[in-house]
Design an enzyme around this catalytic site. Structure first.
Site, PDB file in Angstrom:
ATOM      1  N   TYR B  31      51.332  57.610  27.477  1.00 19.35           N
ATOM      2  CA  TYR B  31      52.330  57.188  26.501  1.00 19.35           C
ATOM      3  C   TYR B  31      53.466  56.471  27.194  1.00 19.35           C
ATOM      4  CZ  TYR B  31      49.754  60.383  23.546  1.00 19.35           C
ATOM      5  OH  TYR B  31      48.755  60.995  22.848  1.00 19.35           O
ATOM      6  N   TYR B  76      52.889  66.204  11.964  1.00 12.97           N
ATOM      7  CA  TYR B  76      51.752  65.551  12.607  1.00 12.97           C
ATOM      8  C   TYR B  76      51.807  65.834  14.115  1.00 12.97           C
ATOM      9  CZ  TYR B  76      48.840  61.913  14.622  1.00 12.97           C
ATOM     10  OH  TYR B  76      47.893  61.259  15.346  1.00 12.97           O
ATOM     11  N   MET B  78      51.244  65.051  17.656  1.00  7.56           N
ATOM     12  CA  MET B  78      50.942  63.860  18.455  1.00  7.56           C
ATOM     13  C   MET B  78      50.268  64.253  19.766  1.00  7.56           C
ATOM     14  SD  MET B  78      54.235  61.483  17.805  1.00  7.56           S
ATOM     15  CE  MET B  78      55.352  62.630  18.568  1.00  7.56           C
ATOM     16  N   HIS B 114      44.890  64.059  15.020  1.00 11.64           N
ATOM     17  CA  HIS B 114      43.649  63.333  15.304  1.00 11.64           C
ATOM     18  C   HIS B 114      43.082  63.834  16.614  1.00 11.64           C
ATOM     19  CE1 HIS B 114      45.721  60.343  12.613  1.00 11.64           C
ATOM     20  NE2 HIS B 114      44.517  60.468  12.039  1.00 11.64           N
ATOM     21  N   ALA B 121      38.322  70.265  22.144  1.00  2.98           N
ATOM     22  CA  ALA B 121      39.494  70.710  21.386  1.00  2.98           C
ATOM     23  C   ALA B 121      39.150  70.963  19.924  1.00  2.98           C
ATOM     24  CB  ALA B 121      40.609  69.679  21.497  1.00  2.98           C
ATOM     25  N   ILE B 122      38.087  70.268  19.419  1.00  9.05           N
ATOM     26  CA  ILE B 122      37.747  70.413  17.999  1.00  9.05           C
ATOM     27  C   ILE B 122      37.474  71.877  17.658  1.00  9.05           C
ATOM     28  CG2 ILE B 122      36.079  69.746  16.209  1.00  9.05           C
ATOM     29  CD1 ILE B 122      35.660  67.142  17.869  1.00  9.05           C
ATOM     30  N   GLU B 123      36.647  72.496  18.498  1.00  8.76           N
ATOM     31  CA  GLU B 123      36.313  73.905  18.263  1.00  8.76           C
ATOM     32  C   GLU B 123      37.570  74.761  18.321  1.00  8.76           C
ATOM     33  OE1 GLU B 123      33.594  75.522  17.193  1.00  8.76           O
ATOM     34  OE2 GLU B 123      33.090  73.409  16.829  1.00  8.76           O
ATOM     35  N   TYR B 125      40.675  73.882  17.689  1.00  6.35           N
ATOM     36  CA  TYR B 125      41.509  73.716  16.492  1.00  6.35           C
ATOM     37  C   TYR B 125      40.905  74.474  15.310  1.00  6.35           C
ATOM     38  CZ  TYR B 125      44.759  70.340  18.509  1.00  6.35           C
ATOM     39  OH  TYR B 125      45.737  69.756  19.251  1.00  6.35           O
ATOM     40  N   LYS B 126      39.559  74.485  15.254  1.00 13.47           N
ATOM     41  CA  LYS B 126      38.931  75.225  14.154  1.00 13.47           C
ATOM     42  C   LYS B 126      39.316  76.689  14.224  1.00 13.47           C
ATOM     43  CE  LYS B 126      35.005  72.266  13.074  1.00 13.47           C
ATOM     44  NZ  LYS B 126      33.598  71.960  13.447  1.00 13.47           N
ATOM     45  N   LYS B 127      39.346  77.203  15.464  1.00 14.71           N
ATOM     46  CA  LYS B 127      39.741  78.609  15.631  1.00 14.71           C
ATOM     47  C   LYS B 127      41.169  78.858  15.154  1.00 14.71           C
ATOM     48  CE  LYS B 127      37.622  79.675  19.774  1.00 14.71           C
ATOM     49  NZ  LYS B 127      37.918  80.031  21.168  1.00 14.71           N
TER      50      LYS B 127
END
Lengths: 845, 169
Positions: B31, B76, B78, B114, B121-123, B125-127
């Site tokens: 960034y 959101y 970031m 996003h 990380a998807i898993e 975040y689901k947790k």
């Protein structure tokens, strides 16, 4: 005598006095001059005028006025008193003292004069005179406690402890009972105990401590003193009992631990470089069981776990103690672990065990997140702190590669841990990579701009990196914006800054600024001396005579403190460089803006500036001045009027000295007086006195170098030979001195010539770099024909004892002691020997 | 492992370089300066996670004001990350919990973010009770794969304040 004044005129005088006390000097002077129109001969008014004029910063005019008053009023006590005030404000204490004595002669009834005199006498440690002053004061006012106390303290300082005790007892007799209670009573009792102990009256001292126990408020001190007196009495059994009781109050007080060892005849083994193998079996046996018991009683005390690491010799036991100790620090992430174990590094076996233990710990943590042979899961940061330790461990062992590797692993593990960059900076510094050290400190600083430690450390390393401009930029972030740098460091006594700034200028050959910076440190120490004035009057209110005596004794040795000795040595070096037109080695990294010498301007505001006129008064009270400046800046952003302009930004006045050896000698004498066991001081003394041809003084320091560093020490060798060589070549050198020198020479060489002896010296120490260097220097001095052989010796950097910092100093002196070609060759050799020390990098033109 | 040694702290202009260093160590995207300067202004929220006084994780969010699709503000995410050695200690969870509380007390309705396709990380975040909303193709410009999922979590406005008052009564 002046005619008696009307009550109206008397009021007018009182008004002037009040204006003076309120520091309204301008208005005071106006009123005073109006008064003098009608009474031109009035001594009081004339004296006020002199004082007012002085405080309006017209020093010379004030002195002229005062002198004139005395001329026409030789027997006026007020006139002499005033003259004394002026001298006192001028810090000419010898003259002030004379004036006050005259003032006393013409007014024997005034206690004010005597009190002013006593302050000066105590400052000057004119104890005999002080005794007379206090005796006179007591005759005038036997009920004044301050005079009694003054007489007691004076006798104590003079070493007349019996008299001091006698006066103290008289004083206690005349004191009212109700005054002998509470803090004052307690302090007086404890002071009496201190006196009795110093007199060797141990039984009486103890008797008093026991009898007065109820009334003593500082019970810890009293109890410790009781134990200490018992040790002095050689009653160690009872002493130990007392210290064991004190341990119950604070098991982490190392002083008490040491006293218990002392009772058992065990030396202080926590001292640096103590050889632990000198502890007897019996002593170790006692210590082992003693600390085992303590550990059971106080399982959480870290000191009790640390001490056994020092005395335990048994491998297995040591390993066990060590593991337990370090696991605590690693689990909690306490960064100070290495500092706690540093003292063990003079023992090779222990170093080996430490290394193995930490490596095993790291392996276990990385594999299973536990300490070796343990089940409990540790937090991830324990890996970090183990790496952090190992980096320091290998830095201490001078293993650069290993240390760097561990520190980089640590940074990879937790890049946000600031402590790692600090260790990296230290590692670089030890290798002479000063710019690298600066970068690491700066990196850490940028991660936490609010960290004062990191800010100041970075500034310090910017200065060491020959970059005062960057240093000032960073320092500006933490200093008062409205104050110029030099004003700020002087006002706040930032001695580390002054020393490093001066050193940077010294390396760059800017001697004016270097001297200006070092002289600031010297000035601060004078200020510390003058701080004494603030205490005398205060002390009798609380009767804290014990602390007062200790404080006065500390003041007597104030010039032993490192900031002073460091800067005084640097001052002498600067003068020697100036005298010898030394070669300049470094350039500043960034060019400084050129400052023109400003024209001194009088203060612009003319309206009612009474408040700004109190500058001299504020100067005498540093704290008040500092506070005042602070509050002023808070209110108004630019109080530039309060800050006097820097009339000599480049320190040019210091360069105008006619003979640089005069101030150099002054500082050398001070250093010799206060730090007589400092090898560097004697080496510098030899250099200064050789230039002045004061051969006896050189010999004195040479003999001291022998005493401190041994017959084989390189410094003794260097300066004895230089002295012999120089004195023999000096036709004006007296026979007497030559004889004394010859005697010293023969005792050393056994009749061999200097050249032969030097050769022997070189052969004997062919594995020591410092010895070879000195032998080379001396060979060139004694027999210039052997220059190439001498050069060889100097350029040979293989062997022990080489250090980049010393080599850098050598490099500098080679320019004058040898020649620039050899100096350049020496630099190249150093660059190879110390590849990371950037002071040996080739100069970029 | 317990998370007892973890404390959350604010971002300031004094310690912002630690966040930069942390993000550049953990995240694949770099960034720019402007991004970080924005974080210190209103409309953004950052929390640093300190483990024994050392920064080991952080979350930075943007506060989206109410819009056509949504009546209340939303948060959101970031950036969110924890240094590798300090994962699975509940530090990330603690950061998310902080966001939950923040939303509740400010009456925000949702947290969204996003995440790159294929990321572990998807898993995670689901947790933390996030749900996958949609696949957005070619979301990232400089990294592969360029697609990402949009994930979100609805904040149910619990009546914490009311229950509190009732219990206290």
């Amino acid at each position: 005598m002046a005619p008696t004044l009307s009550s109206k005129d008397q009021n007018a005088l009182k008004n002037i006095a009040k204006l003076f006390d309120d520091k309204k000097y301008k208005k005071g002077l106006k009123t005073c001059e109006t008064f003098l129109k009608t009474h031109p001969e009035n001594v009081d008014a004339l004296c006020f005028k002199a004082l007012l004029v002085y405080h309006l910063e017209k020093r010379d005019e004030a002195f002229d006025l005062a002198k004139n008053i005395i001329k026409s009023n030789m027997s006026s006590s007020v006139a002499w008193h005033t003259y004394g005030f002026l001298y006192r404000s001028d810090k000419n204490y010898a003259e002030a003292s004379k004036c006050f004595k005259n003032a006393h002669k013409f007014n024997k009834e005034s206690t004010q004069i005597l009190r002013d005199l006593s302050n000066i006498q105590l400052y000057q440690r004119d104890l005999q005179g002080l005794k007379e002053t206090y005796t006179a004061l007591l005759q005038l006012g036997a009920t004044q406690k301050a005079y009694w106390v003054g007489l007691i303290i004076t006798n104590h300082l003079m070493g007349n402890k019996k008299t001091a005790l006698h006066v103290l007892d008289e004083f206690l007799n005349v004191m009212e009972e109700k005054e002998k209670t509470g803090l004052k009573g307690s302090e007086l009792t404890l002071y009496r105990c201190m006196l009795l102990t110093e007199l060797g009256e141990y039984d009486k001292a103890i008797e008093m401590l026991v009898k007065e126990e109820k009334n003593i408020l500082d019970k810890l001190w009293a109890k410790q003193k009781h134990g200490e007196i018992l040790i002095l009495k050689n009653n160690k059994q009872d002493a130990e009992k007392i210290f064991r009781e004190l341990l119950k109050l604070n098991s982490d007080n190392l002083t008490i631990h040491k006293k218990i060892w002392e009772c058992r005849g065990i030396p202080d083994f926590t001292k640096d470089n103590f050889d632990h193998s000198t502890l007897t079996e019996e002593q170790i046996k006692f210590l082992t069981s003693f600390y085992k018991d303590l550990n059971n009683t106080y399982p959480k005390s870290l000191l009790i776990q640390k001490v056994p690491l020092m005395f335990t010799q048994d491998r297995e036991q040591f390993t066990q103690f060590l593991s337990k100790y370090i696991n605590h620090f690693l689990a909690k992430g306490i960064p100070s672990l290495f500092n706690n174990l540093k003292g063990l590094y003079n023992n090779a076996t222990k170093v080996e065990i430490i290394e193995n233990t930490f490596k095993a710990t790291l392996e276990s943590l990385e594999k299973k997140s536990t300490f070796p042979n343990q089940e409990e899961q540790q937090s991830p940061s324990s890996v970090l702190w183990t790496l952090y330790y190992l980096a320091q461990h290998f830095d201490k062992l001078n293993n650069y590669e290993q240390s760097l590797s561990y520190i980089d692993q640590g940074i990879k593990h937790t890049p946000t841990c600031l402590d790692l960059y600090i260790i990296k900076a230290k590692l670089f510094k030890h290798q002479g990579n000063i710019s690298g050290a600066f970068q690491e400190y700066n990196r850490a600083r940028q991660l936490d701009l609010a960290d004062r430690y990191l800010n100041t450390k970075t500034v310090k390393y910017a200065l060491r990196n020959d970059d005062p401009v960057t240093a000032e930029e960073i320092y500006s972030l933490i200093k008062d914006e409205s104050q110029p740098l030099w004003y700020n460091i002087g006002e706040f006594q930032v001695m580390w800054y002054e020393k490093e700034l001066g050193s940077a200028y010294l390396r760059a050959g800017n001697y004016g600024k270097a001297l200006k910076a070092f002289y600031l440190v010297d000035k601060h120490f004078t200020e510390f001396m003058e701080d004494q004035f603030d205490f005398h009057n205060h002390i009798t209110k609380k009767m804290t005579l014990r602390s007062y005596i200790e404080f006065l004794r500390w003041e007597d040795g104030v010039f032993q403190n490192k900031p002073f000795t460091d800067s005084a040595k640097l001052l002498v070096q600067s003068y020697l460089h100036l005298k010898n037109n030394s070669h300049v080695l470094n350039k500043l990294k960034r060019e400084e803006p050129i400052v023109a010498t400003p024209v001194v301007s009088t203060t612009a505001s003319s309206a009612d500036d009474d408040d700004e006129d109190d500058k001299p008064a504020a100067n005498t009270n540093k704290k008040a001045a500092a506070n005042k400046n602070k509050s002023e800046t808070a209110a108004t952003p630019a109080p530039s009027a309060a800050i006097p302009p820097d009339t000599d930004p480049n320190g040019e006045k210091y360069l105008k000295e006619e003979n640089y050896l005069v101030p150099a000698t002054k500082f050398i004498e001070q250093l010799l007086k206060f730090t007589p066991t400092d090898v560097q001081v004697h080496a510098l003394a030899c250099q200064v006195f050789l230039q002045e041809k004061k051969y006896l003084l050189v010999l004195k320091s040479v003999l001291k170098l022998k005493e401190l560093g041994g017959v084989e020490g390189p410094l003794y060798h260097q300066y004895l030979i230089t002295l012999l060589h120089t004195a023999q070549a000096d036709k004006e050198c007296s026979e007497l001195i030559l004889k004394a020198l010859e005697k010293e020479k023969n005792a050393l060489t056994g009749g061999a010539s200097l050249a032969e002896y030097n050769q022997q010296f070189a052969n004997k120490h062919k594995d020591s770099v410092p010895h070879k260097y000195v032998a080379g220097l001396m060979m060139n001095l004694i027999s210039p024909a052997d220059k190439s052989k001498a050069t060889e010796l100097i350029l040979d950097l293989q062997g022990s004892g080489a250090h980049w910092e010393q080599s850098f100093n050598n490099y500098q002196s080679l320019h004058s002691a040898f020649d620039s070609t050899v100096a350049e060759q020496y630099r190249q050799q150093c660059e190879k020997r110390f590849p990371r020390a950037n002071c040996f990098a080739p100069k970029q033109e | 492992m317990a998370v007892k040694n973890v404390e959350l702290g604010d971002l300031t202009n004094k310690n912002i370089n630690q966040l930069k260093l942390l993000n550049s160590t953990i995240l694949p995207i770099s960034y720019d300066e402007k991004f970080y300067l924005n974080l210190l202004t209103n409309g953004f929220m950052t929390k640093l996670a300190f483990f024994n006084d050392v920064v080991v994780g952080a979350v930075s969010c943007r506060i989206d004001p109410p819009s056509d699709g949504c009546e209340t503000s939303s948060l959101y995410i970031m950036t969110l990350g924890v240094l590798a050695p300090y994962r699975n200690l509940g530090i990330g969870k603690k950061l998310i919990e902080h966001l939950d509380t923040y939303c509740k007390s400010n009456k925000f309705s949702k947290i969204f973010l996003h995440v790159q396709v294929g990321s572990e990380a998807i898993e995670w975040y689901k947790k933390q009770n996030f749900q996958t909303e949609s696949l957005i193709t070619n979301y990232y410009r400089h990294i592969e794969p360029a697609d990402c999922y949009s994930m979100s979590k609805t904040i149910t406005p619990t009546t914490t304040t009311e229950t509190n008052t009732t219990t206290s009564k």
